[in-house]
Each structure stands twice: as structure tokens, then as C-alpha cells.
Design an enzyme around this catalytic site. Structure first.
Site, mmCIF file in Angstrom:
data_model
loop_
_atom_site.group_PDB
_atom_site.id
_atom_site.type_symbol
_atom_site.label_atom_id
_atom_site.label_comp_id
_atom_site.label_asym_id
_atom_site.label_seq_id
_atom_site.Cartn_x
_atom_site.Cartn_y
_atom_site.Cartn_z
ATOM 1 N N HIS A 77 -39.821 43.497 33.972
ATOM 2 C CA HIS A 77 -39.739 44.252 35.235
ATOM 3 C C HIS A 77 -40.666 45.462 35.139
ATOM 4 O O HIS A 77 -41.062 45.872 34.052
ATOM 5 C CB HIS A 77 -38.305 44.726 35.495
ATOM 6 C CG HIS A 77 -37.777 45.567 34.392
ATOM 7 N ND1 HIS A 77 -38.176 46.867 34.196
ATOM 8 C CD2 HIS A 77 -36.941 45.264 33.380
ATOM 9 C CE1 HIS A 77 -37.587 47.334 33.125
ATOM 10 N NE2 HIS A 77 -36.841 46.388 32.596
ATOM 11 N N ASP A 340 -37.494 43.676 28.445
ATOM 12 C CA ASP A 340 -38.310 43.846 27.239
ATOM 13 C C ASP A 340 -37.661 43.219 26.004
ATOM 14 O O ASP A 340 -38.334 42.567 25.208
ATOM 15 C CB ASP A 340 -38.664 45.321 26.993
ATOM 16 C CG ASP A 340 -37.458 46.228 26.884
ATOM 17 O OD1 ASP A 340 -36.363 45.844 27.339
ATOM 18 O OD2 ASP A 340 -37.610 47.352 26.354
#
Ligand SMILES: *[C@@H]1O[C@H](CO)[C@@H](O)[C@H](O)[C@H]1NC(C)=O
Ligand SMILES: *[C@@H]1O[C@H](CO)[C@@H](O)[C@H](O)[C@H]1NC(C)=O
Ligand SMILES: *[C@@H]1O[C@H](CO)[C@@H](O)[C@H](O)[C@H]1NC(C)=O
Ligand SMILES: *[C@@H]1O[C@H](CO)[C@@H](O)[C@H](O)[C@H]1NC(C)=O
Ligand SMILES: *[C@@H]1O[C@H](CO)[C@@H](O)[C@H](O)[C@H]1NC(C)=O
Ligand SMILES: *[C@@H]1O[C@H](CO)[C@@H](O)[C@H](O)[C@H]1NC(C)=O
Ligand SMILES: *[C@@H]1O[C@H](CO)[C@@H](O)[C@H](O)[C@H]1NC(C)=O
Ligand SMILES: *[C@@H]1O[C@H](CO)[C@@H](O)[C@H](O)[C@H]1NC(C)=O
Ligand SMILES: *[C@@H]1O[C@H](CO)[C@@H](O)[C@H](O)[C@H]1NC(C)=O
Ligand SMILES: *[C@@H]1O[C@H](CO)[C@@H](O)[C@H](O)[C@H]1NC(C)=O
Length: 469
Positions: A77, A340
Site C-alpha cells: 500500500h 510490507d
């Protein structure tokens, strides 16, 4: 219009209106936008996106006489507000400063000038930064802009792969910010494409059929190395708090506050476009902070975690399967949006930055410092897998944040790519016995042991409910 022209224009507006307008326009703040990019690589991947800083000079375009046959993107994102927990902790540090009754000296003196904290509305915690919720209309670092720019760059290089199949699927976890990034990316593709966005549940009930398999791997423990991580020196943080306390008599900042200041700097850049807090740190302190983040990522989700590669094998295995079936699949571009940590699991399985040595906790190993978390998964990270064919041979290679990163042990193809036959052997050797099925143990929530959504989305239509996390 260039930045200089814009500033000149604004300056003339200021001159012809009254002097009070100067302060309202935050003239000096505007000048600060764009001047802080050199520190982005040191902010633990929390600040704005940047390209991989070490470019080996291999063009990311398809090599001459070759034709792109498939592309995959695993993306993070985009730029966001802090999470609820990190934002709440940051607010405690802000309150300490806001309640200080003296006049601030030196690097904290920006707090004297009607400073407004960058989170004006805590309902923005966890959210992507957008044109709408950004504090400064000229902030160039919103997650929204990053995703739209990314999709234009994607089109510029890969349009040929999607122009024949303008109806295709893109995949995202059901975290709202991942979903919103995917939506902005899709908006950026424009009206020629009709995308079916598949929203895959992060919940452990998804088992391995997930973009976040760390939640479904029963034996995976992100904190298994917490004792080891606790040995990394916190002196750089107490140096900061001591310095600020000495400069400002009566201020009582702790090491935790010092750590919060790094996050404040990073997230304020995402929200406002600049941050005076970033000027508090010395270069040395930024290096110590950044390396601490590398250590945490490496030992929590990367090659330093005993199950990092097992969890990552889910995406790596699915990726290899898509490559193998490339000729049979109409869809030639496979894009997926997640977090992540999941990309770090995946990269651990791929082994792109695994030189076999564990990261050292007692010093920064400058010469052998291969694993740099923020370079790999900054906000808006984009890890590409390219497959191309040249003289009837196919090849695979990776492009991490715009830079080609060859597989160290397999790079004999054009553009330092890996011949497909060797690539599949490489995948086999990486996944081996340390995979989701053999290492994760049974899960109360699900018995699903493989990722199927790329193949069954037309029947299943993944539409998990979004949540803020
Ligand atoms: C002072 O700190 C308290 C919390 O400890 C906070 O509620 C209050 O808003 C702070 N004052 C200012 C001016 O920020
Ligand atoms: C867009 O895709 C959906 C399925 O995802 C399909 O129902 C619809 O007809 C498509 N629209 C166009 C204009 O192709
Ligand atoms: C996961 O799904 C289960 C069963 O549907 C539910 O009870 C649980 O609250 C969900 N967990 C999260 C984190 O959403
Ligand atoms: C600011 O620094 C000056 C000079 O070092 C010092 O005299 C003064 O006490 C400091 N102010 C505060 C509030 O600590
Ligand atoms: C900082 O701590 C000292 C001693 O613990 C105390 O006297 C002082 O009031 C504190 N200052 C602030 C601003 O909290
Ligand atoms: C790899 O993918 C294939 C096809 O989707 C699947 O059958 C297999 O179980 C997967 N293997 C692992 C170790 O995840
Ligand atoms: C880390 O580096 C120190 C020297 O600073 C060395 O003594 C130690 O053996 C290294 N540890 C590991 C695990 O490599
Ligand atoms: C590639 O393979 C196809 C069939 O497998 C053959 O018709 C074609 O001539 C080959 N092209 C080259 C450049 O070798
Ligand atoms: C997993 O499989 C076992 C054995 O077949 C079964 O008892 C259990 O209910 C299954 N669990 C789930 C969550 O489906
Ligand atoms: C997802 O789609 C199914 C069937 O298409 C529907 O029954 C379900 O309510 C939808 N769930 C959500 C969260 O929209």
C-alpha cells in the site's frame, strides 16, 4: 509550472495582499517541500516512496530481441497515516512538547511557531494519505498520487501485455489501505481497462489462500528473536533525548520519545509534504535508526526468522506457478497489493537479499549490508517479476522499486536474467522442505494449504469486508 515559477507567483500574491497573509500561506514551509528526499531511505520505509538507491545499471526495459510474456507485481500500500498504536504513542511525545512552558531552542524551535500536529483527526490513523486528507494541498507524497503515478509508469512499460485483455483481475488484501491503493492504481489505468478487484481476506480462515499467509501459519512467531533484538544498542536514542533535554531546560524526553520522533518525521512527510522534526537528527542517528529497522524486519519476517521463508513460499510458489502457465493463461499481468511484512516474507523466500549471513546486532556491517528493509519495501513498494522470451527461450528476473536485482546464482540470460529452466530449479531449492505445508503446522481456523485465488477468482469472486489495519 516549475516550483520556482510557482513560488514567484505566490510571492507576488503575498506582496499585493496584506502582510498577515504571509503567515497564512506558510511561505517558508512551501519552500521546504522537496528538500528532504535524501533522508527517505533512512526512515524505516515509513516515509514517502523512493526508488531502490543502488542501481547496478541494468535497464529494466525488456532486453533487445526479446518480448515480454508476463509481468507480476507484488506491491505495498502507499504512503499512509501512522497506525493507531504508533500514532497514539507519537501523540504522547507531542503532548510533552505541547505542554512545555519554556521557549524551545535549536532543532525544536519550530514548536514555538503555532505548530499544529500533523494528525488533526485521529480517525485518519491506519488510512492511506490522499488529496482529500492531506494537510497541505501541495503535498507531493500522498499514497493516492503515488499509486496513480505508479499505474501510469506501469502502462508505459507493460501496456502491450494488457491491451488485448482489458478485462482483468487485480488482487488486494482486505486491509482498507491496501484496497484503496489498488483502487487508486486502477483509477490511474484509465477508462480503457475494466478491472475486477478481488479482495482476499487476511483472516487466518483463509489459510494459505491469502496475501497475508503469516496470519495462517500456526507456528510462525514474529517475536521469536525479541531477546536478540533487545541487544541492539539504544544509545543513539538516549543521545537524542539527552541533547534535546539539555537544549531545553525542564524537558523530559525519553528514549521512547526519541524513537517516536523518527516516526513523526516519516509520517508527517506523508501527510504534510515536509517535516521540521526530520531536522532534529544527525546523519549518524538516522543510520542507527535505519539499521535497527533492518534488524527488526530481518529477524521478525525476513531470513532471520526460522519460518520467514516458509510463510513467503506461499506467494513465491504461486508466482512460479503463474510463470509456468504463462502460455495457457490469457491474463499476462498479475498485480497484488498487500503489506510490507508479507513482501518481506516473500522476498525472504525468493532470497534476493539473502547472502546467508545473519545481520549483526553489535555494529552496522557497512560493507556486507545487503538487506535494507526500507529500500525493498518503502511505502508504495513494487516488486516486479518479469518473464520474457528471446529466441524461443524464456527468462525471469526481478525489478525491485525500478531497479533490476539479478538472482546472484542465476543471471546468465539477457539483461542478467535467469533462464526459466534454471529458475524453476532455483525455486525448488529455495522452497524445499521449509514451506508452508511442511513447516507451519495445523491451523485451527483453516485447512487450506495452497493459494488458489489467482486461478479460481472467477468462480469465487473474493469480496472480503474491508477493515482498517
Ligand atoms: C497537554 O497534555 C495533555 C495530555 O497529557 C493533552 O490532553 C493536552 O492537549 C496537552 N496540551 C496541549 C496544549 O497540547
Ligand atoms: C467489466 O467486467 C465485468 C466483470 O468483471 C463484466 O461483468 C462487465 O461486462 C465488463 N464491462 C465491460 C464494459 O467490459
Ligand atoms: C477471523 O474470522 C473469525 C471467524 O469468522 C472471526 O471470529 C474473527 O474475529 C476474525 N478475525 C479477525 C482478526 O478479523
Ligand atoms: C536555550 O539555550 C540558551 C543558550 O544555550 C540557554 O541559556 C537557555 O536557558 C536555553 N533555553 C531553555 C528554555 O532551555
Ligand atoms: C521533568 O522531571 C523533573 C524531575 O523528574 C521534574 O522536576 C520536572 O517537573 C519535569 N518537567 C516536565 C516538563 O515534565
Ligand atoms: C505450489 O503450488 C501448487 C499449485 O498451486 C500447489 O499444488 C502446491 O501445493 C504448492 N506448493 C507449496 C509448497 O506451497
Ligand atoms: C558481530 O560483530 C562483532 C564485532 O562487532 C563480532 O564480534 C561478532 O562475532 C559478530 N556477530 C555475529 C553473529 O556475526
Ligand atoms: C520457435 O518455436 C516455434 C515452434 O516451437 C518455431 O515455429 C519457431 O520457428 C521458433 N522460432 C525461433 C526463432 O527459433
Ligand atoms: C481441518 O481438517 C480436520 C480433519 O479433517 C477437521 O476435523 C477440521 O474441522 C478441519 N478444520 C477446518 C477449520 O476446516
Ligand atoms: C460476497 O459475495 C457473496 C456472493 O457473491 C455474497 O453472498 C456476500 O454477501 C458478499 N460478501 C460481502 C462482504 O460483500
Amino acid at each position: 509550472m516549475g516550483a520556482a515559477t510557482l513560488l514567484t507567483l505566490l510571492a507576488s500574491v503575498v506582496v499585493i495582499s496584506d502582510a498577515a497573509a504571509i503567515k497564512q500561506l506558510h511561505f517558508t514551509d512551501l519552500e521546504k517541500i522537496g528538500t528532504q528526499e535524501a533522508i527517505f531511505p533512512f526512515l524505516g520505509g515509513a516515509g514517502p516512496h523512493f526508488s531502490f538507491p543502488l542501481d547496478y545499471g541494468i535497464p529494466k526495459e525488456v532486453p533487445e530481441k526479446c518480448e515480454m510474456t508476463q509481468v507480476q507485481v507484488f506491491a505495498r500500500h502507499g504512503e499512509r497515516y501512522p497506525t493507531k498504536s504508533s500514532g497514539t504513542s507519537m501523540l504522547q511525545t507531542y503532548y510533552k512538547l505541547a505542554n512545555y512552558t519554556g521557549t524551545f531552542n535549536d532543532s525544536l524551535s519550530f514548536m514555538n511557531d503555532d505548530y499544529e500536529f500533523f494528525v488533526q483527526d485521529t480517525s485518519n490513523f491506519e488510512e492511506e494519505t490522499t488529496m482529500k486528507n492531506s494537510l497541505d494541498p501541495l503535498n507531493p507524497y500522498t499514497g493516492e498520487m503515488d499509486a496513480k503515478k505508479h499505474s501510469r509508469e506501469f502502462l508505459a512499460q507493460y501496456e502491450d501485455l494488457i491491451s488485448d485483455t482489458p478485462n482483468f483481475a487485480i488482487f488486494t488484501s482486505n486491509s482498507k489501505r491496501c484496497h484503496d491503493t489498488a483502487k487508486f492504481f486502477i483509477d490511474g489505468l484509465g477508462k480503457d481497462y475494466n478491472i475486477s478487484l478481488q479482495v482476499v481476506d487476511e483472516n487466518a480462515t483463509s489459510g494459505a489462500n491469502s496475501l497475508t499467509p503469516r496470519y495462517s501459519c500456526a507456528k510462525f512467531d514474529e517475536d521469536e528473536n525479541s531477546d536478540l533484538l533487545a541487544t541492539y544498542s539504544q544509545d543513539y536514542l538516549t543521545d537524542i533525548s539527552d541533547r534535546l533535554n539539555n537544549e531545553n531546560r525542564g524537558l523530559n524526553l525519553t528514549a521512547k520519545d526519541a524513537s517516536n520522533l523518527f516516526a513523526w518525521c516519516a509520517y508527517e512527510l506523508n501527510v504534510r509534504g515536509y517535516s521540521y522534526v526530520c531536522d532534529v537528527f544527525t546523519e549518524e542517528e538516522l543510520i542507527f535508526y535505519s539499521y535497527e529497522d533492518d534488524l527488526e524486519s530481518y529477524y521478525e519476517n525476513g531470513n532471520g526468522n526460522s519460518l520467514g521463508t516458509a510463510v513467503g513460499s506461499v506467494l513465491f510458489n504461486a508466482s512460479a506457478e503463474l510463470l509456468k502457465q504463462s502460455d495457457q493463461l490469457d491474463q499476462k499481468a498479475w498485480l497484488s497489493f498487500t503489506h510490507d511484512s508479507d513482501l518481506v516474507n516473500y522476498i525472504a523466500a525468493v532470497g534476493l537479499f539473502d547472502d546467508g549471513n545473519k545481520l549483526n546486532l553489535s555494529h552496522v556491517p557497512f560493507r556486507d549490508h545487503v538487506y535494507r528493509k526500507s529500500w525493498i519495501v518503502p511505502q508504495g513498494a513494487r516488486i516486479y517479476t518479469q518473464q520474457f522470451s528471446c529466441s524461443n527461450q524464456t527468462y525471469v528476473r526481478y525489478v525491485v522499486n525500478d531497479v533490476v536485482i539479478p538472482i546472484e546464482s542465476c543471471q546468465s540470460g539477457p539483461g542478467f536474467s535467469c533462464p526459466s529452466k534454471s529458475f524453476y530449479e532455483y525455486v525448488e531449492s529455495r522452497i524445499g522442505e521449509n514451506n508452508f505445508i511442511s513447516s507451519c503446522g495445523s491451523n485451527d481456523a483453516s485447512n487450506i494449504t495452497s493459494l488458489t485465488f489467482y486461478w479460481d477468482y472467477q468462480q469465487n469472486n473474493y469480496n472480503a469486508t474491508l477493515f482498517k489495519k
